[in-house]
Design an enzyme around this catalytic site. Structure first.
Site, PDB file in Angstrom:
ATOM      1  N   GLY A 146       0.840  -1.206   0.000  1.00 44.29           N
ATOM      2  CA  GLY A 146       0.000   0.000   0.000  1.00 44.29           C
ATOM      3  C   GLY A 146       0.870   1.249   0.000  1.00 44.29           C
ATOM      4  O   GLY A 146       0.628   2.194  -0.770  1.00 44.29           O
ATOM      5  N   ASP A 153       4.171  -9.856   6.318  1.00 42.96           N
ATOM      6  CA  ASP A 153       3.399 -10.714   5.402  1.00 42.96           C
ATOM      7  C   ASP A 153       4.263 -11.282   4.272  1.00 42.96           C
ATOM      8  O   ASP A 153       3.850 -12.248   3.622  1.00 42.96           O
ATOM      9  CB  ASP A 153       2.237  -9.920   4.780  1.00 42.96           C
TER      10      ASP A 153
HETATM   11  O1  F6P Z   1       0.293  -6.108   6.928  1.00 42.86           O
HETATM   12  C1  F6P Z   1       0.704  -6.449   8.203  1.00 42.86           C
HETATM   13  C2  F6P Z   1      -0.482  -6.871   9.042  1.00 42.86           C
HETATM   14  O2  F6P Z   1      -0.017  -7.241  10.321  1.00 42.86           O
HETATM   15  C3  F6P Z   1      -1.330  -7.978   8.437  1.00 42.86           C
HETATM   16  O3  F6P Z   1      -0.765  -9.249   8.575  1.00 42.86           O
HETATM   17  C4  F6P Z   1      -2.629  -7.775   9.175  1.00 42.86           C
HETATM   18  O4  F6P Z   1      -3.737  -8.242   8.444  1.00 42.86           O
HETATM   19  C5  F6P Z   1      -2.696  -6.285   9.316  1.00 42.86           C
HETATM   20  O5  F6P Z   1      -1.369  -5.789   9.204  1.00 42.86           O
HETATM   21  C6  F6P Z   1      -3.279  -5.841  10.624  1.00 42.86           C
HETATM   22  O6  F6P Z   1      -3.344  -4.459  10.650  1.00 42.86           O
HETATM   23  P1  F6P Z   1      -3.739  -3.635  11.953  1.00 42.86           P
HETATM   24  O7  F6P Z   1      -2.512  -3.471  12.775  1.00 42.86           O
HETATM   25  O8  F6P Z   1      -4.263  -2.369  11.451  1.00 42.86           O
HETATM   26  O9  F6P Z   1      -4.761  -4.450  12.709  1.00 42.86           O
END
Ligand code: F6P
Length: 364
Positions: A120, A143
């Site tokens: 992103g 990820d």
């Molecule tokens: O992209 C990293 C990540 O940890 C993903 O594995 C997960 O879906 C997302 O970010 C969670 O985001 P947040 O911290 O906003 O809950």
């Protein structure tokens, strides 16, 4: 190659935090210092860029942060300068603030940006680069789903932390003859579940790339019982889903356009498996635990190499690129290679094939 005349760069960390961010910041600041360049640390990702919330980073500011998790600069995975959440007269609105960025950077004397982020953030970086901002990207995420690099920093740590947690769940499962379903992050890519599942001897690994059949998973658990294996460990990616079914959502992220929050598939599966198999089945969500804390030695080294290489690209005037790891060596790719794309696990990836050969079931 002619070296660029860059004297001052900005650095920011965008998206979810990740082990190794501080190691990159340290490497960039230290190597910039050796080249006589100033580094300005931009706070809280793209928000700090828009709100001009920044301060110069001296080498002392990055002392002792190599092993520190998180980011000393702060981060945000909600703030996109092209669609910035703002509050107007008490109401939540979105505003395109990106057009102001090139001019405000010029006024601040910041000639180039190093942006640490996932796909992103690389999309935003690419759009800013097209507006003339000189940018070098650094691929970050637990990820491991960025196109253009063999690995992102943060992934190795997340795999290690998840594996250690699953090791512990093995003994609980064995003591109580239970099935333990362990849900790990990773969004729509199964790299984290696959890496951690293999490293910790998961019996069943469920990935977004291979929609599973619940009956098949229940049957595998029964077959294991018949062979005297009274407990089973199921490692499931948060983005995995049954054949013909959709992903399980935690809840929408209200301040972020189009960004869904995954979560809950492990609990749902555990419930279904217990009903189908009659065997006690419990679920655990590892969640953000795998994202925090000290990076592994591998990630510290990778992050340092990425930071130093990013500075080399700046010095060589090679902007609009993201540093990458290619066949164990430093390389770089155009930002658009990673922008807006997700590198998923190929169904016939050698890790999947190897896991199958030692009897791991993927529920298909
Ligand atoms: O992209 C990293 C990540 O940890 C993903 O594995 C997960 O879906 C997302 O970010 C969670 O985001 P947040 O911290 O906003 O809950």
């Amino acid at each position: 190659m002619a070296r660029s005349k860059i004297r001052c760069i900005g650095i920011l960390t965008a998206g979810g935090d990740c082990p190794g961010l501080n190691a990159v910041i340290r490497a960039v600041v230290k190597s910039a210092n050796f080249s006589g360049m100033d580094v300005v640390g931009i706070q809280d990702g793209f928000r700090g860029l828009v709100e001009k919330n920044m301060k110069v980073l001296a080498p002392e500011d990055v002392s002792n942060i190599l092993t520190l998790g998180g980011t000393i600069l702060g981060s945000s995975n909600k703030d996109n300068p092209f669609h910035m959440p703002v509050t107007v007269r008490g109401k939540a609105r979105f505003r395109d603030c990106a057009s102001e960025i090139p001019q405000s950077l010029r006024r601040l004397g910041i000639q180039a940006l190093v942006i640490l982020g996932g796909n992103g953030s690389m999309t935003v970086a690419h759009r800013l680069a097209r507006m003339g901002v000189k940018i070098v990207g650094v691929p970050k995420t637990i990820d491991n789903d960025l196109e253009g690099t063999d690995q992102t920093f943060g992934y190795d740590t997340a795999v290690s932390v998840a594996s250690e947690a699953i090791d512990r769940l093995h003994t609980v499962a064995a003591s109580h003859h239970r099935v333990m379903v362990v849900e790990v992050m990773g969004r729509n890519a199964g790299w984290l579940a696959l890496g951690a599942g293999m490293a910790s001897g998961g019996d069943i690994i469920l990935l977004p790339e291979l929609p599973y059949d619940e009956w098949k998973v229940a049957e595998t658990i029964h077959d294991r019982r018949k062979r005297g294996k009274k407990s089973s460990i199921v490692v499931i990616a948060e983005g995995a889903h049954p054949k013909g079914g959709g992903v399980v959502l935690d809840r929408p992220n209200p301040r972020s356009k189009g960004r869904i929050r995954l979560g809950g598939v492990g609990r749902e599966l555990a419930h279904h498996l217990e009903t189908k198999s009659g065997i006690e089945t419990r679920s655990v969500v590892l969640g953000h635990i795998v994202r925090g804390g000290t990076p592994t030695a591998f990630d510290r080294k990778l992050a340092t190499l990425f930071g130093v290489h990013a500075l080399e690209l700046v010095k060589d005037g090679r902007f609009g690129r993201m540093v990458s790891l290619k066949n164990q060596a430093m390389d770089s790719v155009p930002l658009e290679t990673a922008a807006g794309k997700t590198r998923i696990v190929p169904k016939d990836h050698e890790w999947v094939l190897a896991a199958k050969r030692i009897g791991v079931d993927f529920g298909v």
